[in-house]
Design a protein around this motif. Structure first.
Motif, PDB file in Angstrom:
ATOM      1  N   GLU A 110      36.539  49.802  37.942  1.00 32.70           N
ATOM      2  CA  GLU A 110      37.470  49.896  38.026  1.00 32.70           C
ATOM      3  C   GLU A 110      38.201  48.686  39.146  1.00 32.70           C
ATOM      4  O   GLU A 110      37.506  48.832  40.007  1.00 32.70           O
ATOM      5  CB  GLU A 110      38.374  51.927  38.344  1.00 32.70           C
ATOM      6  N   MET A 111      39.551  48.273  39.255  1.00 30.67           N
ATOM      7  CA  MET A 111      39.538  47.145  39.982  1.00 30.67           C
ATOM      8  C   MET A 111      40.405  48.326  41.350  1.00 30.67           C
ATOM      9  O   MET A 111      41.368  49.519  41.301  1.00 30.67           O
ATOM     10  CB  MET A 111      40.999  47.166  39.819  1.00 30.67           C
ATOM     11  N   SER A 147      40.917  50.055  34.579  1.00 28.62           N
ATOM     12  CA  SER A 147      41.640  50.769  35.276  1.00 28.62           C
ATOM     13  C   SER A 147      42.178  52.720  34.290  1.00 28.62           C
ATOM     14  O   SER A 147      42.493  52.994  33.097  1.00 28.62           O
ATOM     15  CB  SER A 147      42.973  50.554  35.837  1.00 28.62           C
ATOM     16  N   GLY A 188      46.043  39.982  41.938  1.00 27.50           N
ATOM     17  CA  GLY A 188      45.878  39.725  40.646  1.00 27.50           C
ATOM     18  C   GLY A 188      46.263  38.597  39.428  1.00 27.50           C
ATOM     19  O   GLY A 188      46.141  37.854  40.488  1.00 27.50           O
ATOM     20  N   ARG A 235      49.012  35.215  31.980  1.00 30.89           N
ATOM     21  CA  ARG A 235      49.338  36.498  32.211  1.00 30.89           C
ATOM     22  C   ARG A 235      50.288  36.753  31.400  1.00 30.89           C
ATOM     23  O   ARG A 235      50.886  38.287  30.966  1.00 30.89           O
ATOM     24  CB  ARG A 235      49.633  36.297  33.447  1.00 30.89           C
ATOM     25  N   ASN A 252      39.615  40.386  41.250  1.00 31.12           N
ATOM     26  CA  ASN A 252      40.456  40.038  40.267  1.00 31.12           C
ATOM     27  C   ASN A 252      42.087  39.052  40.532  1.00 31.12           C
ATOM     28  O   ASN A 252      42.088  39.448  41.140  1.00 31.12           O
ATOM     29  CB  ASN A 252      41.065  41.455  40.359  1.00 31.12           C
ATOM     30  N   CYS A 283      44.318  40.373  36.359  1.00 31.07           N
ATOM     31  CA  CYS A 283      45.762  41.844  36.355  1.00 31.07           C
ATOM     32  C   CYS A 283      46.878  41.151  35.587  1.00 31.07           C
ATOM     33  O   CYS A 283      47.212  40.616  36.511  1.00 31.07           O
ATOM     34  CB  CYS A 283      45.337  42.844  37.396  1.00 31.07           C
TER      35      CYS A 283
END
Length: 328
Positions: free
Chosen positions: A42-43, A20, A113, A175, A99, A102
């Protein structure tokens, strides 16, 4: 070492990661020119893509010389993910990437994410809906799991394969680690052993030695490099040469780095407009300057300037001593 992502052949699976605020079209174009096998946008939030805001459309913009380019989508609603995938297929994407990795709180709190790694049933719904929505290959990027007590990447990779996903990329952290500690490349091997589709390793790939050790420990079919390209759009090309030959290509000469930075700067201004472009370019200018004498002072000074002409002059003046030493 090549891989197939559906009908798309990647001869050198050294891939630019979706980042990002970084992997926009100006940056991807430079990295692709260095030889990257695949670049990823980018996401993009699926709902924002459907609303087609101007900023979101710029994030998904691609150009012919980037082919093949993957557009990465994030979201928690299968229907919205499917619709966003169709929109990007129509706009020229070669691959849709989903994704599940994230770790940012805003994304996770929206149940997208890496939050999706906690609900494999719902994750499967998203994967299946997206695959069915497009004729393009669909890939997945995820982490090892939510935390150390739930490292479910191998099982989720199997689910993804059953849903029709054509490649899985694994960042070697959970995460809850965010970007702290070190990437666990050895843990990625369990994902590789769980599926027949290509598996790509990601995380902490900043040197040639990192790439070698990552591939050995993970057994992955390729690597995805993110922060290692900051200020070094040529690094992926160097890694490809290294994997092909075992040789180390030197960094570009100072005058070549200056030319690349100025080209990148102009492309950012053209892509975003002057006001936004000057601000967006600051981080890139700072990254390029690292390693040169006086870089800290230069970064502090140039980041306070809003006039593009003045910034260009400051950049040239900063590189001038290194170029003069090279010529002496």
């Amino acid at each position: 070492m090549g891989i197939n992502i559906g009908s798309i052949r990647i001869d050198d699976p050294v891939i630019l990661a979706p980042m990002s605020g970084v992997s926009d079209m100006p940056f991807r174009r430079l990295v692709k020119r260095s030889g990257a096998g695949l670049v990823v946008s980018e996401m993009i939030a699926s709902q924002a893509m459907i609303r087609a805001s101007r900023q979101t459309m710029k994030m998904a913009t691609n150009c012919a010389e980037e082919f093949p380019m993957a557009v990465q989508l994030a979201g928690c609603d299968p229907a919205s993910m499917a619709e966003a995938a169709r929109l990007n297929q129509d706009r020229g994407a070669a691959i849709i990437d989903i994704n599940f990795g994230c770790p940012v709180k805003k994304i996770v709190n929206g149940q997208a994410g890496s939050a999706l790694m906690r609900d494999e049933v719902h994750a499967a719904r998203i994967l299946e809906a997206t695959v069915k929505a497009v004729d393009l290959p669909v890939t997945l990027k995820m982490r090892l799991g939510w935390d150390d007590d739930s490292r479910n990447a191998p099982n989720l990779a199997r689910i993804a394969q059953e849903c029709g996903i054509r490649m899985v990329t694994v960042h070697g952290r959970t995460r809850c680690q965010f970007y702290t500690g070190t990437a666990d490349w050895k843990a990625i091997r369990a994902v590789k052993e769980a599926v027949a589709i290509p598996v790509i390793a990601n995380g902490d790939l900043n040197t040639f030695e990192d790439v070698t050790r990552c591939l050995e420990e993970s057994g992955a079919d390729g690597v995805m490099i993110g922060r290692g390209t900051y200020g070094r759009p040529w690094f992926i090309g160097q890694v490809i040469h290294y994997l092909r030959t075992g040789g180390h290509l030197p960094d570009p000469r100072p005058d070549e780095q200056l030319a690349t930075l100025l080209e990148h700067y102009e492309a950012i201004l053209e892509h975003y407009g002057i006001d936004a472009g000057v601000k967006i370019a600051r981080k890139h200018v700072s990254w390029y300057s690292k390693g040169f004498a006086g870089s800290a002072e230069f970064r502090a000074d140039v980041n306070r300037v809003s006039d593009p002409a003045r910034v260009r002059t400051m950049i040239r003046d900063f590189y001038s001593p290194a170029i003069d030493r090279m010529a002496a």
